[in-house]
Every structure is written in C-alpha cells, then in structure tokens.
Design a protein around this motif. Structure first.
Motif, PDB file in Angstrom:
ATOM      1  N   PHE A  91      24.458  55.018  35.803  1.00 14.88           N
ATOM      2  CA  PHE A  91      24.450  54.866  36.973  1.00 14.88           C
ATOM      3  C   PHE A  91      23.257  53.441  37.029  1.00 14.88           C
ATOM      4  O   PHE A  91      22.992  51.932  37.493  1.00 14.88           O
ATOM      5  N   LYS A  92      21.984  54.157  36.186  1.00 15.64           N
ATOM      6  CA  LYS A  92      20.965  53.793  35.978  1.00 15.64           C
ATOM      7  C   LYS A  92      20.822  52.191  35.016  1.00 15.64           C
ATOM      8  O   LYS A  92      20.397  51.173  35.382  1.00 15.64           O
ATOM      9  N   GLU A  93      21.512  52.381  33.911  1.00 16.32           N
ATOM     10  CA  GLU A  93      21.993  51.512  33.456  1.00 16.32           C
ATOM     11  C   GLU A  93      23.311  50.385  34.166  1.00 16.32           C
ATOM     12  O   GLU A  93      22.822  48.923  34.361  1.00 16.32           O
ATOM     13  N   TYR A  94      24.015  50.790  34.944  1.00 16.81           N
ATOM     14  CA  TYR A  94      24.263  49.700  35.915  1.00 16.81           C
ATOM     15  C   TYR A  94      23.543  48.921  36.552  1.00 16.81           C
ATOM     16  O   TYR A  94      23.382  48.072  36.872  1.00 16.81           O
ATOM     17  N   GLY A 111      28.003  47.280  28.795  1.00  8.70           N
ATOM     18  CA  GLY A 111      27.099  48.264  28.827  1.00  8.70           C
ATOM     19  C   GLY A 111      26.217  49.586  29.401  1.00  8.70           C
ATOM     20  O   GLY A 111      25.823  50.501  28.913  1.00  8.70           O
ATOM     21  N   THR A 112      26.888  49.367  30.802  1.00  9.16           N
ATOM     22  CA  THR A 112      27.014  50.986  31.443  1.00  9.16           C
ATOM     23  C   THR A 112      28.205  51.488  30.786  1.00  9.16           C
ATOM     24  O   THR A 112      27.013  53.386  30.965  1.00  9.16           O
ATOM     25  N   ARG A 113      28.701  51.814  30.211  1.00  6.42           N
ATOM     26  CA  ARG A 113      29.787  52.219  29.443  1.00  6.42           C
ATOM     27  C   ARG A 113      29.043  52.625  27.858  1.00  6.42           C
ATOM     28  O   ARG A 113      29.499  54.365  27.813  1.00  6.42           O
ATOM     29  N   ARG A 114      28.736  52.268  26.814  1.00  7.99           N
ATOM     30  CA  ARG A 114      27.706  52.317  25.773  1.00  7.99           C
ATOM     31  C   ARG A 114      26.907  53.078  26.756  1.00  7.99           C
ATOM     32  O   ARG A 114      26.422  54.612  25.917  1.00  7.99           O
ATOM     33  N   ALA A 115      25.981  53.448  27.786  1.00  8.80           N
ATOM     34  CA  ALA A 115      24.882  53.530  28.188  1.00  8.80           C
ATOM     35  C   ALA A 115      25.532  55.283  28.134  1.00  8.80           C
ATOM     36  O   ALA A 115      25.367  56.783  27.748  1.00  8.80           O
ATOM     37  N   MET A 116      26.987  55.191  28.888  1.00  7.75           N
ATOM     38  CA  MET A 116      27.704  56.963  29.017  1.00  7.75           C
ATOM     39  C   MET A 116      27.849  57.732  28.062  1.00  7.75           C
ATOM     40  O   MET A 116      27.876  58.630  28.124  1.00  7.75           O
ATOM     41  N   LYS A 117      28.049  56.542  26.862  1.00  2.05           N
ATOM     42  CA  LYS A 117      28.611  56.936  25.960  1.00  2.05           C
ATOM     43  C   LYS A 117      27.905  57.951  24.741  1.00  2.05           C
ATOM     44  O   LYS A 117      28.135  59.040  24.283  1.00  2.05           O
ATOM     45  N   ALA A 118      26.789  56.979  25.237  1.00  6.47           N
ATOM     46  CA  ALA A 118      26.093  57.735  24.115  1.00  6.47           C
ATOM     47  C   ALA A 118      24.950  59.172  24.971  1.00  6.47           C
ATOM     48  O   ALA A 118      25.088  60.603  23.977  1.00  6.47           O
ATOM     49  N   THR A 119      25.066  59.274  26.183  1.00  8.58           N
ATOM     50  CA  THR A 119      24.832  60.551  26.786  1.00  8.58           C
ATOM     51  C   THR A 119      25.206  61.726  26.407  1.00  8.58           C
ATOM     52  O   THR A 119      25.420  62.775  26.681  1.00  8.58           O
ATOM     53  N   PHE A 120      26.986  60.926  26.592  1.00  8.30           N
ATOM     54  CA  PHE A 120      28.117  62.160  26.027  1.00  8.30           C
ATOM     55  C   PHE A 120      27.912  62.577  24.560  1.00  8.30           C
ATOM     56  O   PHE A 120      27.874  63.944  24.981  1.00  8.30           O
ATOM     57  N   GLN A 121      27.867  61.734  23.994  1.00  8.84           N
ATOM     58  CA  GLN A 121      27.455  62.407  22.111  1.00  8.84           C
ATOM     59  C   GLN A 121      26.274  63.599  22.560  1.00  8.84           C
ATOM     60  O   GLN A 121      26.790  63.990  21.686  1.00  8.84           O
ATOM     61  N   ARG A 122      25.608  62.673  22.856  1.00  6.43           N
ATOM     62  CA  ARG A 122      24.250  64.147  23.065  1.00  6.43           C
ATOM     63  C   ARG A 122      24.592  65.254  23.486  1.00  6.43           C
ATOM     64  O   ARG A 122      24.228  66.109  23.188  1.00  6.43           O
TER      65      ARG A 122
END
Lengths: 227, 274
Positions: A91-94, A111-122
C-alpha cells in the motif's frame, strides 16, 4: 559377570568411553540441544505467524477501511509481521506511485506488486531461518553417532588382542558405551527430521496464503486505481 | 480518488534481522526435553539390569495353624481370681447386740442363762463360721480344680495342634528330602549316562569293570572338575572314562540348582555295559 549391574550404569558407561567417543557424544548433545531449541523457536514463530495472518485476514475482509489499516500498520506502535507487513509495503508503494502524476496503471500495479513480492520474500526468509539446521542435524547426526559407535567397538575389540581367552563379558561394556553414541545421534536426528518436515509444510501453506492475499490485494488496488 | 498521503518515515531498515519470539522459553524447553530424555535413559538402563535378580519364595498350602489356636484359647483362664469371700467382717457386729439383751433382768439365774445362751450362741456362730469357711474352701478348690482341668484341656489341645503341625512339617520335609534325593539321583544318572556315552571303550575291555568317579559341583550346580577315585582295575577302561570326562565341555546343569545347595561332591559308579 556378577558386577555387571555396576558396570552398565549409564553414567559410568559414558565416563569410561574413549576420548573420541566422548567428543562425538558432546557434539551430538550440542546438536541435539540446538535443534530442540530451534524446534521450539520455530514452533512459537510459526504459530504466531499463523495467528497473525488469520487475524489480519479477518480484519481485511471484514470491511475495514484500507487507509485505516495502513495507518495502523505504519503507525510504529507495533511491529507488523507477515501478511500485514506485505499489505503495508504494497500500500505504501501504491500511495507513493499514485501521488506521482503521470504514471499509468500498469506501472503502478507493477511497482506495487514488486514491493509486496520483496516483503513476501523477506518474510519467508525469516520464517524459514534455521530450518536448514534442522535438516542438517536430521541427516548428519546418525552418521556422527555411527562414527562414535564404530570407533568405540573398534577399541573394545582391539583391547581383546592381549587376552588369551576372549569372552563376551570383556567386549560388552565397550560395545554398550559405544552404542550410546548411536542412541544420542538418533535422539538428535529423529525430532529434527520430524520438525523439519512439519515446519516446511506449514511454512509452505503460509506462503501460499500470503501469495493469494497478494493477488487479491493487487486486484483490489487495481480496481481503486482505475476509478 | 484521493487518499491523504500518510507516508510515515519512522521505519527501521527492513533488512535488519528480526529476532524470533520466545527464544528463552524455547531454550528452557530444550533443556527440559534433554533432561527428561537423560532421566529416561538412566532409569531404563538401571531398571533393565536389576531385573535378573533371583527371588526365592516359599509356597505354603496353608498357614501353620498352631499359633492361631494358641492365641484364641487362653482367654477364659483368669476367671477364678474373681471369687473372693470376706465373711469375718460381718460377725463382730452381731455380738455386742446380744450382750445388751441379758442386761434387762437383774437375777442371777437369768444372768447365768444368759451367759449360757451367750456361750451357746457363740458356739453356734463359730460352727456356722467354720461351716462357711469350709464351704468357701470347697468352692475355691472346685474353682481351682476347674481351672486346672481347663488348663489340662488346653494343653492337650495345644499338644494335638503342635503334634499335627510337627507331623505335617516332618512329612513335608520327608517329601522334600525324597524329592531331593530323587532329583539328585536323576542328575547323577544323567551325568553317568553322559560319561558312558562319551567314553570310547576299546574292544579289548572285557567283563564288567566298574570305576568310581568323583565330581565336584559348584554352588549353582556347575561341575568344577571330575576325577577317577577308585579305578576298576582295567587301566584301559579307566583311561577311556577319564578321557571322556576330560572331553566333556558342557556339563548339564541340574534343573533345580538349589537341590545341591552349596558345594557338593557327587560320586558316580560307572560300569561298563556292552
């Protein structure tokens, strides 16, 4: 033969073992301690991740305002974890991309999806930490124990060479103390393997849950961006 | 649509390693698991080793009856002590009353008569007292007699019970002794048969030579050694038997090692049979 009961007490068996066997036993006990520690740590963290995911999903699909959810997550009053963290990052990225004029919907959603994906990986990395240790202990410690046993039995047979009359009673204590190494190895390995399989399956299910949440959330954001 | 841009900037780095919750409880639990496992091993091993301790139990068909009866019977004995007469206390009181009566007439005759009466009465009372005393004595004697009879009866009963118990014990012992003897003979026969089977007797041995062998047994019935005590006279036969004994590695153990309680010697006569 008659004082067998004294010789076979577990403590004296361990005390009489040769230095190599003792080292092997020490390594195994350490590995077992560590693996049980991680087992319990993982138990707590996976359980809390699950309950957090459940709670957040209930809130998210319960009709709460997305902005309100985001403000609460980013307020800094507590550390969001798991699904909430993914939501917050997305949501922040969005919001960031949306506030910038001129960006089209495709770029916004990517962009939103990439941000979520990164957090998901972490998040996944956090959940899966130490699992490899459990796998290692589960597969290796029987071999370490076996090595100690082989060494101990080898020694107890070697001590027979000077005997004119070899009896089982002369080898038995050595073998028993050597076999303790295998026992400890198995004790370390079995729970580690069980825990590894259990937690891998549970984390897989959690990851699936996160991923489907990500897809659904992306859809919701896309609908909002279009309007 | 417009959202207020509530982008906060308080965040720590997302790369910062997070510590997992419950690290110390987990460590404590791990220690508990290990100490439980250790206790299990110690307990399991020591338990397994203690199992083969031999236990000796005596089996009785019934409880020995003698003591039970003895405890039951003696209760009625102390009764005779209770009957204790005390007649002399009553009589002195009567006498002063009688003295008062003759005081009324003042004549000598009356006085004399009164004296006589007094004497008579005293005599009668004395007689009565004596009779009473006699009765008491008889009663006491009777009680004593009864007590003695009871005692005798009791003694007889006890004797019967004891005799019976003794007889039972004796018969049991005799049975045990015969069983022991039979078992010993059985075992001796077994050994003798084994030696005879093992002995390789040359054809040159003729007649029926007999050799005495003494076996020494350990406490648990294991044979320590065996030697020829009385040779048969036929040297070849003796040597063959000795060789057979020397060749036997696994002596049979008696089925019940207690029959040979303690270290025993077993004498066997081995006769050549063809």
């Amino acid at each position: 033969m008659l004082n067998l009961s004294n010789d076979m007490a577990i403590l004296s068996l361990i005390a009489h073992a040769s230095i190599i066997v003792k080292i092997v036993m020490g390594i195994l006990i350490l590995a077992s301690m560590m693996s049980w520690w991680y087992i319990f740590v993982k138990m707590f963290s996976v359980r809390s991740a699950k309950s957090q995911a459940e709670e957040f999903e209930r809130e998210f699909w319960g009709g709460t305002d997305l902005v309100g959810l985001y403000q609460r997550a980013s307020s800094g009053q507590y550390e969001p974890a798991g699904m909430e963290k993914i939501f917050e990052a997305g949501f922040k990225e969005y919001l960031k991309l949306k506030s910038r004029s001129g960006s089209d919907i495709g770029a916004l959603m990517d962009g939103t999806r990439r941000a979520m994906k990164a957090t998901f990986q972490r998040e996944l990395d956090y959940l899966e930490s130490h699992l490899s240790f459990l796998a290692t202990v589960g597969s290796v410690s029987p071999y370490i124990g076996l090595f100690g046993t082989v060494w101990g039995i080898m020694n107890s047979f070697r001590s027979l060479t000077n005997m004119a009359q070899a009896t089982l009673a002369q080898v038995a204590p050595g073998m028993a103390e050597a076999l303790i190494a295998t026992a400890i190895g198995l004790f370390a390995a079995i729970p580690a393997v069980i825990a590894y399989n259990k937690y891998t399956a549970e984390i897989d299910r959690l990851a699936n849950r996160y991923e489907s949440f990500m897809e659904e959330f992306t859809n919701i954001l896309q609908r909002q961006a279009v309007h | 649509m417009t959202y207020p841009p509530p982008i906060s900037n308080h965040r720590r780095s997302p790369l910062l390693a997070r510590t997992e919750p419950g690290r110390w409880p987990a460590a404590l639990l791990a220690v508990i698991v290990h100490s439980a496992f250790f206790a299990l091993i110690v307990f399991g091993v020591s338990w397994r080793v203690k199992l083969p301790d031999p236990a000796i139990a005596e089996l009785w068909d019934q409880l020995p009856p003698a003591r039970n009866l003895l405890e039951l019977v003696p209760t009625p004995v102390p009764e005779p002590e209770v009957v204790r007469p005390e007649p002399p206390v009553v009589e002195p009181k009567v006498e002063p009353k009688i003295e008062k009566v003759p005081a009324q007439p003042s004549q000598a005759d009356i006085q004399l008569q009164a004296k006589r009466e007094k004497l008579e009465k005293a005599e009668r009372e004395k007689l009565l007292r004596e009779e009473k005393a006699l009765k008491e004595k008889q009663k006491l004697a009777e009680v004593e007699k009864k007590r003695k009879e009871d005692e005798l009866k009791l003694k007889a009963a006890q004797k019967i019970v004891e005799d019976r118990a003794r007889a039972e014990l004796a018969s049991k012992e005799a049975a045990a002794a015969t069983a022991r003897n039979a078992a010993q003979a059985d075992y001796a026969n077994k050994i003798a048969r084994l030696i005879r089977d093992r002995a390789n007797i040359p054809d040159s041995v003729t007649g029926r030579p007999e050799v005495s062998v003494r076996l020494r047994l350990l406490v648990n019935g294991v044979i320590l050694d065996a030697e020829v005590v009385k040779p048969s006279g036929d040297k070849v036969y003796d040597d063959a038997v000795q060789r057979a004994i020397n060749g036997i590695r696994n002596w049979p153990q008696p089925e019940n090692a207690e029959l040979f309680g303690g270290r025993r010697e077993l004498n066997l006569n081995i006769r050549h049979e063809r």
